[in-house]
Structure formats: C-alpha cells, structure tokens
Write an enzyme that holds these catalytic residues in place. Structure first.
Site, PDB file in Angstrom:
ATOM      1  N   GLU A 107       0.808  -1.216   0.000  1.00 30.01           N
ATOM      2  CA  GLU A 107       0.000   0.000   0.000  1.00 30.01           C
ATOM      3  C   GLU A 107       0.851   1.280   0.000  1.00 30.01           C
ATOM      4  O   GLU A 107       0.833   2.059   0.958  1.00 30.01           O
ATOM      5  CB  GLU A 107      -0.985  -0.023   1.172  1.00 30.01           C
ATOM      6  CG  GLU A 107      -1.926  -1.222   1.088  1.00 30.01           C
ATOM      7  CD  GLU A 107      -3.048  -1.212   2.119  1.00 30.01           C
ATOM      8  OE1 GLU A 107      -2.968  -0.431   3.079  1.00 30.01           O
ATOM      9  OE2 GLU A 107      -3.997  -1.994   1.943  1.00 30.01           O
TER      10      GLU A 107
ATOM     11  N   GLU B 205      -4.452  -9.011  -1.215  1.00 28.87           N
ATOM     12  CA  GLU B 205      -5.027  -8.738   0.109  1.00 28.87           C
ATOM     13  C   GLU B 205      -6.461  -8.239   0.011  1.00 28.87           C
ATOM     14  O   GLU B 205      -6.777  -7.374  -0.807  1.00 28.87           O
ATOM     15  CB  GLU B 205      -4.202  -7.697   0.867  1.00 28.87           C
ATOM     16  CG  GLU B 205      -4.656  -7.487   2.305  1.00 28.87           C
ATOM     17  CD  GLU B 205      -3.912  -6.361   2.996  1.00 28.87           C
ATOM     18  OE1 GLU B 205      -2.687  -6.300   2.868  1.00 28.87           O
ATOM     19  OE2 GLU B 205      -4.567  -5.522   3.640  1.00 28.87           O
TER      20      GLU B 205
END
Length: 441
Positions: free
Chosen positions: A193, A291
């Site tokens: 991220e 994810e």
C-alpha cells in the site's frame, strides 16, 4: 456432473450432488460454456502467514493446529498452494519490529530469530501438509525507522534516498535467510500500500520513487545476488488507480525489465475493468490479488452472508478480469479480529475462539473453497455467457480437462439455470444467496 453447493440458509456447506447432462432445447435460462476459448492460467490460491495468525496458531492444542493446517492446505480443505509473508512487522502483529538490532546501518545484526519463534513453524507445518513445493510472496509494510523521513515505522513517511541501497540489501538478506530456513520466496512486492499513510507500519512511494527503487536498486541488487529469477511485483494497493500506477511505474524500459507482475487489493471497490485494461496494455505481466478482508471498522462482523458474498464477488470478478493468483489476508485471527497492534481488527476465514480455545470456520471459508478446491493450479479460464445479471459466473478447464463452472447468486430469489455446452445441458436451481460449483469432463 458433480455439483457442489454452499447455501447458508439451507445449512449446506460443500454439499455434493450428481446430475446428468442431456440434449437440451432450453434457450431461456442458459449459461453457455466454451472450453475452446481460453484465457489466463491460474497459479493458485492462498492466505497470509502474519504474526497475528502465527501467534494465534501457537496457542492452539495439537488437535486444533491440525484443524487449521488441514483446513487450509489439506485435501479435505481449501487446497491452498500459496502464502504471503510479511517482511518484518505489519499491523497484524504484537508491535513494530525489524530483523536488526537497533539502528544497524551495516545490517550486520540481521537475524530471523523473531520469525523462528512462531511464524516459521506455522509455515513449515503448512508446507509439510501440502507435501509439494509451495509458492510464497513477501511484502514489506515499512523499512526500519532509521531509514525513513519520519523516523518511525508507522504513520507513512518515505524511504530516504541515502538508504535505497541498504533497503535493497535488506531484501536480499531476507530472501536468502528464508531460503536457508527451507522457505523459498519466489515473489516480492516493493511496498504494501505505497499510497497509504496509516497509523500502523506504512511507507509511501510516488510512481517515480517506486520506479527508481526498482530499476536502480532492488532489481540490480537481486540480480547481483543471484536472485534474478525471483519475481518483482509493483503497486500492491487498491485497484482504483491501478492503470495510472502501472503505466507510470513502467514508463521507463529500465524499470520494465525488472518487473514481472502487478499486485492489488480490494478496499476501494471492484474496478475489475482496471485489471482488464492493464492486461491489455501489459500482457506479459502476472496479475495477483494479494489482500482483502472484512474490516470491522467498515462492515458488520455478524453479517456472515454479506461477508462471504463480498469475497466470492471479488474473487469471481478478479478471475474474469485476468488475475492468475489469489491471496487472502490473515489465515487465523482471534475472536476480537486480531491481535493488531493499533486495533485495526477484521475477520478471517478461520477464527480462534479464546474462550474455548477452538477454531471456527466462517462462511467465508466455504465460499472461498468453491473456487480454490476445484480450480487447480494450471487451470485455464474458459469462455462463458449468462442470461441474467442475477448470476455471476466464471469457468475454468483444469489440467485434467475437467470443466469447473462457479455460479454465484447474491439475489434474494432462486435462479433457474441450464448449464449448456455443445447442445447438451443440465438443469440447476441456484438458490437465493448461495454459490454453486459444477465440475464435469
């Protein structure tokens, strides 16, 4: 034809029935199957061996440990053949940690002793149960604090330019260290991220920073260390800006030559079209979902049907858009949704009930299994069409030439289907809020 049904309302979990194919003239309720029209090859399914998962696993009795490992990696379970590993700490753990002793810029103190306590034993148990080579992908949440602009592992910050080479060397030490422990990690992402400033372990990269780190440091360092056959995946974040990030990062040929794949998460919505666009523009790249989870801060922890349908909808949409690997988030969380060192709790397909010290399989577990148990590694996606938007459908051809057709019904009413190939069909009723997998030769 073998029909496998999960229908929470009717108490069905992987219930198997048989049906016969026969010539059909139905044209009103048809799902067509075209096994000669092929697309991407799927490499497998798996979940993440976070510190939280391993810590919960370590608390279990031998019987409950077996239940977890068999449930994910055994023949009667989800048939997982992949795993994600965090490069030192992430939010799902007991706190921030690295593999260094303090601010060791030389990296001489690098040690995997922390992971040997709980994480590696869980990984080794999974590998032993699976019985064949497993695939692993590793991701960092943050470099060590002394390498970052904000001087801490949490709250974002950036990797200081003077530590680009040290951080690349850290990757090599991690990969070689895990290989010495018997775990070969053949895929890495640059940063988990990279656009998120989180209250937990996080680090931001612009497009230019990620491209530069890959082309001038990480790629050449892996190559020099003899690790050039290991795949580098970029992005590892949400799909809404996938096209922009991939185009930007791969704008230079020097970066492109080191990148073999793109990783993505689901937290900003579907954006399946973004995957299709990236596949069209960069057909040489692997697309891996790495994810997704049901966050308690955003969704009810008690609506199990909604949670399961979120998973199935995303898996199915991602598969139809071209992903070749699917990695869920935590393998095992406690009944609070952790441990998580900043309270960012969520659900997992298996949950550890601290009161009874037993493991519970959530409905999500069974919905994932409708895909992972039957779409074997090496399966190729095939053509399908459907007559109604009440259904979501995907199809695969396994290496043994078995058709695997998954049908998801998120609507509140039953849907009639004639599954048809070459004029032969089978009549099915896909119950309201249920998922069905059909397997046949």
């Amino acid at each position: 034809m073998k029909i496998i049904t999960t229908d929470y309302g009717k108490g069905k979990f992987w219930e198997e029935t048989q049906a016969e194919r026969k010539t059909t003239e139905d044209c009103m309720h048809v799902v067509n199957v075209y096994p000669h029209l092929t697309d991407q090859v799927v490499q497998g399914f798996g979940g993440a061996f976070t510190e939280a998962s391993a810590h919960n696993y370590a608390k279990l009795s031998e019987e409950e440990k077996k239940k977890v490992i068999d449930g994910y990696f055994g023949e009667e379970g989800l048939h997982y053949n992949m795993g994600r590993i965090t490069i030192h700490s992430c939010d799902f753990g007991l706190g921030n940690y690295t593999y260094l002793d303090g601010e060791d810029e030389s990296l001489e103190s690098f040690s995997l002793e922390h992971d040997r306590k709980e994480i590696l034993p869980m990984i080794h148990a999974a590998m032993e149960k699976f019985g064949k080579p497993m695939e692993f992908l590793a991701s960092p949440w943050s470099p060590p604090a002394f390498m970052k602009s904000n001087g801490e592992m949490n709250h974002g910050g950036v990797l200081e330019k003077e530590f680009y080479q040290s951080w690349a060397d850290y990757f090599v030490k991690f990969l070689k260290g895990y290989e010495e422990e018997g775990v070969r990690i053949n895929r890495i992402t640059v940063q988990n991220e990279p656009e998120a400033v989180q209250t937990w372990d996080s680090c931001t990269y612009t497009v230019q920073q990620e491209a530069e780190f890959v082309k001038d440091y990480l790629g050449p360092t892996l190559e020099k260390a003899g690790l050039s056959d290991w795949k580098i995946y970029i992005w590892d974040h949400n799909k809404d800006v996938l096209v922009d990030r991939v185009e930007g990062t791969l704008a230079q040929e020097e970066t492109k030559k080191y990148v073999q794949g793109v990783a993505m998460h689901w937290y900003t919505g579907d954006h399946f079209e973004a995957l299709e666009l990236v596949r069209k523009e960069f057909p040489q790249l692997d697309l891996f979902f790495t994810e997704g989870c049901v966050e308690y801060s955003r969704f009810s922890e008690d609506d199990h049907v909604m949670q399961a349908e979120m998973y199935a909808h995303d898996i199915l949409g991602n598969l139809n858009a071209g992903i070749s690997g699917y990695l869920d988030w935590n393998l095992l969380l406690d009944d609070l949704g952790g441990p998580n060192h900043v309270g960012n709790f969520c659900a997992a397909p298996m949950m550890y009930k601290k009161g009874t010290k037993e493991v519970e399989k959530r409905l999500t577990y069974y919905y994932i299994g409708q895909f992972s148990r039957y779409i074997k590694p090496g399966s190729v996606r095939i053509g399908t069409t459907k007559y109604t938007d009440k259904l979501e459908v995907t199809g695969f051809l396994t290496p043994e030439k078995e058709r695997v057709i998954v049908l998801l019904n998120k609507s509140g009413e039953d849907v009639e289907v004639t599954l048809r190939e070459n004029g032969e069909g089978c009549g099915l009723t896909i119950g309201a809020h249920s998922i069905v997998t059909v397997c046949y030769q």
